[in-house]
Structure formats: C-alpha cells, structure tokens
Write an enzyme that holds these catalytic residues in place. Structure first.
Site, mmCIF file in Angstrom:
data_model
loop_
_atom_site.group_PDB
_atom_site.id
_atom_site.type_symbol
_atom_site.label_atom_id
_atom_site.label_comp_id
_atom_site.label_asym_id
_atom_site.label_seq_id
_atom_site.Cartn_x
_atom_site.Cartn_y
_atom_site.Cartn_z
ATOM 1 N N GLU A 1 -10.237 -6.795 -0.826
ATOM 2 C CA GLU A 1 -10.474 -6.822 -2.263
ATOM 3 C C GLU A 1 -11.978 -6.992 -2.485
ATOM 4 O OE1 GLU A 1 -7.715 -6.514 -4.491
ATOM 5 O OE2 GLU A 1 -6.908 -6.006 -2.551
ATOM 6 N N GLY B 1 0.840 -1.214 0.000
ATOM 7 C CA GLY B 1 0.000 0.000 0.000
ATOM 8 C C GLY B 1 0.862 1.246 0.000
ATOM 9 N N LYS C 1 1.832 -10.337 -4.197
ATOM 10 C CA LYS C 1 2.814 -9.363 -3.709
ATOM 11 C C LYS C 1 4.191 -9.992 -3.518
ATOM 12 C CE LYS C 1 -0.779 -6.542 -1.585
ATOM 13 N NZ LYS C 1 -1.626 -6.372 -0.409
HETATM 14 N N1 HSE Z 1 -6.710 -6.173 0.012
HETATM 15 C C1 HSE Z 1 -5.383 -5.680 0.125
HETATM 16 C C2 HSE Z 1 -4.931 -5.832 1.577
HETATM 17 C C3 HSE Z 1 -5.354 -4.232 -0.302
HETATM 18 O O1 HSE Z 1 -5.782 -6.060 2.431
HETATM 19 O O2 HSE Z 1 -3.738 -5.744 1.848
HETATM 20 C C4 HSE Z 1 -3.991 -3.653 -0.439
HETATM 21 O O3 HSE Z 1 -3.226 -4.319 -1.372
#
Ligand code: HSE
Length: 402
Positions: free
Chosen positions: A185, A129, A200
């Site tokens: 998501e 993020g 990731k």
């Molecule tokens: N759904 C993802 C999370 C959002 O909870 O980390 C950020 O990539």
C-alpha cells in the site's frame, strides 16, 4: 457499446486500462458488447501516456454523463473514493472497486444504496487480488453455514516473511523489494501492521455472517514483531510463520482477528509463498474449500476488477446477491478467548518455563532464552502465566491441524 470511466490512474487504475486495451476483443465477447473507456479521472498530468486523450480532471463531467454506465473506483482510501462512489451510485451507475478500506468501512451503506438504485457495487478485487473468492463465497457457497474462514490475505507481508525464511533477508530490505514490485500500500504500515488483512477478513466475514463487521471490532497484530530468530525456531519445530486473518463462528457469535501464526510445514498454507494469497473457507455442507493465487500486483488486481466490470455490464439493473446487513454490535466476540497452542520465546530458563507451563515442546535456546510450544490455552491464560516473572519476546498462535 457500454461506456465506462476509470477513477484514478495509479497501479490499479492503469492496470485496468492496460488489460481492457490488451484483451479488448475477448472482454467485449464475454460482455456481449464492446466496453469503451470514455474517461480516466486523475488530477496528475500523464504527457507520454497513450490514453492521454481520455483524461479528465473533473468528476462532474463523469457523474453527469448519462452514457457512463459503470465507474471503476481506483482512487483508494476513503475521502474522494467514498464521495465519488456514493454520487455514482446515486446517479444510477454501477461501481466496481478493489478498495478494501472503503468496503470494510462503508460496505453496508454502499450496498444498500446500490440496491435502492438497482445497480451493482462490486469488489471482487478487494480480497485476494486476482483470486476469485468474494463471488464463490457469496454465490457458490450460499447453501452453507460458514463455520470458519482463515488465510493469508496480504501479499506484501507474505512476500516479506517468505524472503526472511528462505533467504534470511532482513525485514526492511524485504519490504523495500515488495514496495518496488508494487505490492505494498502507499503507506506500508497498513500491510505491516495487519490493517490491510484486517479489512479483508472483515469483508469476507461480513459476507459470510450477513452483518457488517468493522475493522475496529477486530483484534489486529501485524508482522513487525516477527524476527529471524522466531522464523528459525519455528522451522526447527516444523512450522512456517504466516500472517493470517481468521474468523470463526462460535454458536451464534463470531471471533475475528488478524495475527501471525505458526502453520505446520505439512499444511497447504505453509507452501503459499511470496505475494500469493490463500483462503480456506469451511462450510457446514461442502467442508473446506481453498482459494489461492496472486494476491497483489497490477495485472492480477486488474483481472478481478475487469471481471466485475463485465459482470456489471451484463447485469446493468439486476443481480445484487453480494450484500450484507448493518452491524450487529453483539456479533463479534473477544478473540483473546479463542483456544489454541502457542509459540512463545522468552528470556526465562527452561526450568522456569516448565515450572509455569508444565510440559511444553522446546525448540531450543540456551541459558536465558527458551522458545517453545504450549498446550492448548486461550490468550488470557497465556497472559496470566507470563505475568509470573517471565518476559516475553514473542508469542504467536499455532494454527491447529487442518
Ligand atoms: N497491499 C496489498 C497486499 C495489496 O500486499 O496484499 C493487495 O490488496
């Protein structure tokens, strides 16, 4: 003045528009010129939106507009996001995104296309993020051979596990809260089952090891098997349960996987709570470097996306050091073979556990339940032992001492 377009007005897209507007003076100063949103692409109607006049419904308007130098892809998923990214790059426009699914599946192709067209494809917000990690890994740590990467890469699951641990909240209630806060998501399965963390760790590992690593090459387990009982036993043993993405260099191969782990309460990762993410990267010259901060949410994600926009604006036809080559099928090895201690909860008696596993550390349990930590062994050995008449309720790796 530079004109940009934002594709998609969901959580990320609207956050980008909001922060660009709110911090416009500082952003223009840092970019060296004014950055102006010329279009926002979304098929939906936003009647009360203050940016209503910027909305467009047809991507052709954007891709054929020579004034647009940078496109922010905030659509998410593959489909239209892939098509519009390809076409924007082909048209000589830099593309910025937080779309980890697209980068994890098509990163090498899109990076190659960007390089050919002498533009940039940037995705700092795709991992962590608002936490800077892609750029430090690709640039500041570039003198190192990366030995290991591991971390809490998904805010939603960390939020849920924290809520379960601290407040005894049940899983679905904690998930509901995470969704309300805009962390999850659109389909929370991607968070819960570890697919988001998998994408990731694929992106970080591709960058670190120089070859595209696909999600399908990565053994992925989410948190749906973690119960309040496990959290309780782990706490008694001095551990928290965290969902980790992990990649480790083993000679000239790499082991990459995602799974819940027990992490010592004395380790840094144990105190990374709620939506926070933390990534540890170990280089052979620098040692361990830790990155942590807000791993999900509208404004933290917008912060990283806009930093990439500024970078793209400052390097309209230069600077492409974020890249990796195509996949090498032999690079990723079976992570089952990685050694570690294991936490196991079974319906076997203590004496049966001791007979099969030898000396273990018991967390507790009575009668037909035992929770314990084994010595160091790999996943296949654990599987073999468990096949001898012990029914497993849960089993998670224990992260070594770091
Ligand atoms: N759904 C993802 C999370 C959002 O909870 O980390 C950020 O990539």
């Amino acid at each position: 003045m530079i004109h940009i377009a934002v594709l998609g007005y969901g959580i990320v897209g609207s956050g980008v528009v909001q922060v660009l507007d709110k911090n416009s003076g500082r952003i223009s100063q840092n970019a060296g010129q004014e950055i102006k949103i010329k279009y926002i692409l979304d098929i939906r109607e936003f009647d009360d939106c203050p940016y209503k006049s910027l909305f467009a419904k047809d991507f052709e308007t954007i891709v054929n507009d020579p004034e647009i130098a940078v496109v922010v892809e905030a659509i998410g998923g593959i489909g239209a996001a892939l098509e519009y990214t390809r076409r924007s790059l082909e048209a000589g426009k830099s593309v910025v995104t937080s779309n980890k699914e697209l980068v994890a599946e098509y990163g090498s192709e899109l990076l190659k296309l960007a390089m050919e067209k002498e533009v940039n494809y940037l995705f700092e917000a795709s991992v962590g993020g608002g936490v800077p990690v892609i750029r430090p890994l690709a640039q500041c740590m570039t003198a190192n051979i990366i030995n290991e990467i591991y971390g809490i890469l998904n805010g939603t699951t960390n939020y849920i596990l924290t809520d379960m641990e601290k407040n005894g909240t049940d899983f679905s209630e904690a998930l509901h809260e995470a969704q309300k806060k805009g962390y999850a998501e659109s389909d929370p399965t991607a968070d819960i089952e570890g697919h988001d963390a998998c994408r990731k760790i694929c992106i970080l590992s591709s960058l670190a090891y120089g070859r595209h690593i696909f999600p399908r090459q990565v053994l992925t387990e989410g948190i749906s098997g973690v119960t309040l009982k496990d959290i309780h036993y782990a706490a008694k043993l001095g551990y928290a349960i965290k969902l980790l993405g992990r990649s480790r260099a083993i000679n000239d191969k790499v082991s990459v996987y995602v799974a819940p782990h027990l992490v010592s309460k004395h380790s840094l990762l144990a105190v990374i709570d709620g939506v926070m993410n933390a990534v540890v990267i170990r280089g052979n010259a620098v040692g361990n470097v830790v990155f942590c901060g807000a791993g999900a949410g509208k404004l933290p994600t917008a912060s990283a996306v806009i930093a990439d926009v500024i970078d793209a604006v400052k390097h309209l036809h230069a600077r492409r050091w974020i890249s990796w080559d195509e996949c090498d099928a032999g690079l990723v090895v079976d992570s089952t073979l990685l050694d570690s201690a294991w936490y196991i909860r079974t319906d076997a008696t203590r004496s049966k556990v001791e007979k099969e596993f030898g000396s273990v550390i018991f967390a507790g349990g009575t009668g037909n339940e035992a929770a314990f930590i084994t010595g160091v062994m790999n996943g296949t050995m654990v599987g073999d032992l468990l096949s001898r008449g012990i029914t497993v309720q849960s089993r998670f790796r224990v992260l070594g001492d770091y």
